[in-house]
Design a protein around this motif. Sequence first.
Motif: not given
Lengths: 894, 320
Positions: B108-115, B117-125, B193-198
């Motif tokens: 649960l934690l990891m999937s939420l983190a993945t979401v 990561e993608l939302v923040l990372g892709l958005g920022l990128g 948890l998502a900070s690094l990935g994002a």
Amino acid sequence: MGLLSRILSVFGGVLDPRARARFFAHRGARVGAVLVALVALVAIVGPFLAPHDPADLLANGLLEDGTPAPPGDLLLGADTMGRDELSRLLHGGTLSLGVALIATLIAVSLGLVVGVVSGSRRGAIDSASMQTADVLSSLPFLLVAITIERAIGQPSPWSLAILLGCLSWTTLARVTRTKTQQIRELDYVLAARALGFSEARILFRHVLPNVLGPAVVLGTTLVAQMILVESAMSFLGVGVQPPASTWGTMLHDGQDVLSIAPRLVLYPGALIVMTVFGFNLLGEGLRDAIDARSTGAIVVRRRADAKGPLAARTRARADSMGIAGLGVLLAGVALFAFVMPPVPEHPAFVGAGSDTPVRGGTLVVHHEDDMRSLDPGVAYDEISGMGLKLMFETLIDYDEQLAFVPRLARALPEIDADGRGYTFHLREGVRFHPSPHLAPDRTLVAEDVRYAIERVLTPSVGSPGAPYFRNLEGAAEFEAGTAPHVRGIEVLDPLTIHFRLSVADQTFLNALALTFAAPVAREVVEAEGSEIVRRPIGTGAFRLDRWEPALRATFVRHDDFFLEGQPYLDRIVLELDLSRGPAFLRLQAGEMDHMHRFTPSDNLFVHRAPAWQPYREDSANLDIWGVGMNCELEPFTDVHVRRAVAFAIDGEHWRRARGNRLRLVGQPLPANMPGYVPGLVGEHHLDLDRAREEMRLAGHPVERVGDRWVARGLDPIDVWVGSGETGQAYGELIQHDLAQIGLEIRIRQVAFPVYLAETARRRTVPLFLTGWSADFPDPSNFLDTLFHSRSITDSGSQNRAFYQRPELDALLDRARVETDRDRRMALYAEASRMIVEDAPWAFVFSNTVTDVWQPYVRGYHVHPVWRPFYRDVWLDLPRRSARDVDFADEGGLR
Amino acid sequence: MSDAAPRPSLLRRIGLRLLRSTFVVWLAMTLVFFAVHGIGDPAIATLGPRARPEQIQQFNERHGLDQPIAVQYGHFLVGLVTFDLGTSWRDERAVIDVLATRLPRTLLLMSLATVFELVLGLGLGLLAARRRGSSIDTLSMGVAFLGVSTPSFFLGVLALQFLAFRLGFFPVGGYGVDAADHVRHALLPALVLASLGAATYARLFRSEIIEVSAQDHVRTARAKGLSASRVLLSHVVRNALPPIVTLLGLSLPALVAGAVVTESIFGWPGMGRLAMESIYSFDLPMLLGIVFIGAITVQIGNLGAELLVARIDPRTRDRD
């Protein structure tokens, strides 16, 4: 050609003049280089600049009430233990960086060798090494590193560096391999080979200079990653071990004092970020500089690899980007330090204002450890006891003045004329918690009481409670298996039971108030088998609804409880394995209803914040804590060594380091216990000269070697402590104090159940932090339990020091049956003196316990024996937000 | 694009890939097994380096460590294949049962983190790429660069204290009582948890977008008169995504590792915290079980990422 010039020429290849020029023109790289240079400088000269020994507990490091000294005398103040923060930062950097650099060197060398070898030879070697690289890079790195590091018996910074290095060479190996393959196909290399140059020459002249570029770039970013991994591991307590520390361990120590000394988190944290940031930036700059030189043929591009070089035009302007990042970092730190709202100083909710008990509601409380067992015959530790007291009733119990009151018994017992016999009449119609194994109309009978006690006395059950009942007539025959029942327990009729002792014993009624004597139904125990530890069935006010290990236990109201209208609460949720710091945050947020243990800084807080004062009570606990020494293990077989330890403990510093809640005690009984000997206090308080003299008498003279003390002829010793902040803090205090008499102490932090099991095993644990909380207010509960040879068994010893002395046994046995109170206490005083002289423990302190509850929690009373004790609590619901409450009017304040 | 969509070949590739994953997991577990028993010594890890020989012998007998290493390894392998991972040394529960309760929480934690990561990372990128060269670009890339340099434990400790406790935006750690409550409690740890990935995705996505935007087919699409948003979505983003998905698969080990730290800080009772509990008691069967499940999770994630890439990036399907 000399070796040196060859090396230089190789590096010349890495950074040819044009690349060098690009590098120096790159602002990001310059920022990175400056940061890295600064950190390197700190790492190299830091230890020489440090004003103090980083492990020294400074007298001016902690204020009188235990607050870490703020910046002032000590430039950056002190840490939670009273050590100089600046010196620790300076030393920590050396270690952090050292570990990271060595790990990187190993990783880069391995990566280069594996890459070049598998790049020049295809086939089995190539595929094997690339498979290995694949496997390693798909492993959950940190998990594996932690597991292996822990499996190495004695981890050191070296083992850590080697381990990290061996797990991190894969990316570089892959890049090097591809590059090697490409270079070997280039025309001039083919030409060189055609000219008959040796493979070695080709390797050195052509391949190596070309693969060094990526190696330098990847190596630089690898340093950053290694720092991150090392500090993460140290943060988790599995990296660098005390007394050594890195920024990661410092950050870990600082997190519990974030509310009063945020600097202890911000300094090491910001240093880690800046260092990592610097290395990353430097890596980026190097990549830019080297890449632009690359001819198309040797640009390696793995699309999936984020670190793979990208075409220069897609790159962010690393120079301004680096500066922007640094700016954001500084702004962020400033934000946290100065702009954030302060810690709320009052409770989040207050009650509805009812004055009569209300039924209903859920009480949420916590404990730092998990429960071990809920079998009342076996469980004998604080947290299990907390649960057991909710679920199990006994014949008699104590009221708040420590007088006996009947519970399952209708009245206090009739006592035989010779003082050796007790007759109890049980309440009628008392019902057990529902269980499929019980007949529907089953009520409590005297046989259940007998069964419970006989079960405790059954050797195969292995109950630590057996010694309390060995004085029953015929207990020995029953234990030996030669009698079906204990002769001294007679069931006269279904509701009447009679106990008969071999000799009169002042403590027998106390024993009956222990949950060991709580009646259990034979049919349930036999049907559940080993599951009984998880599915207890008792007659208490609450029954176990669910126990999710290491998460929470939920107790719900026992609807058929024998006291009409009680209990008030619907439910009690016991959050397990939740440490004090986070639990206190939840208390302040209104998510936790009661606490009685705090981190040192939180303890200061609850004593200072005015709004919390009406909801707090301090009380002296009936407990004793100290350093236990295993008298059957070297070097503690020698009484002089044990006395030396007792003289070396600096209790005063312990008191301050633990937030001012310890009362120093130099003997086995706390001051509020009958039998305490006033004159004995202080005998064994800090006296290092005497401690060293005792070491000399033991044949281990203590000498000054360099900047530390060394005791001749002694190996390092492990001190066992529980896991968590508390265990670690006491471990470090013991480590520091015993270093003064030349003992090298290593801290073994283990989970509480392991600690309990292993310290109870013969000849296993040499040195340990230990304590005892009274389960009844009689000296025998301390002295007999902890120091009588009767309490020694091979694997379930309550006498964890494995200390025996026949004279003491005789003294304690006499005291136990002595009916004259004064004479009895005199005997115990003599016993205490004897124990202090033999020093199986270094007695250090007993606790002042602070109970804090929410304003809407009512009916909580500090019970003198059972604590915390939630049975009679009720909640003043519905609670309302305390936002507009003026606490000066609200509670008993002023 | 080829019409002969090679379905059987895809299946075969999945089959081969599964075989390979199995091999990787086996090799990984073998490496860890021998590292623990060869370099390390479970008895010494538990009892300390100064344990006496008879103590060690007793310990080894209790836990079946007195058998020859080959026999132990055999048992270990059989256990892995049958998913019988033994019983915990700490409390004698079946390892697999404990993992079965803990794994879903970590997932649960990891999937939420993945979401996140993608939302923040892709958005920022995307933002940075669209405003390339502007101060927004510089600032967002600066933040991203800081993100890859900030350890999650530092971020986590600060977030718990300030965002959760002082500002009251999130619950102060813990797991909650029902499904909705679990998610609410997972938000902040997942963000940390998502900070690094994002941050990583933001950097990668930005450069991918810039690179793809400059390619011919995008210029063609634009020349055809397609709307800017249409070009961006179906030509640029679609082609910039595959590397992100691949990286998503590859960074799973980091996510699993990050969970250890984050769960410890936030008191999230998942596998990561279980790992720390087991470390303190050196509960070897539990630790090996966690590494095993971790390795499998990573393999499944990689496989999923590859399949996904094959779906969204036709070029990979046509290869080999």
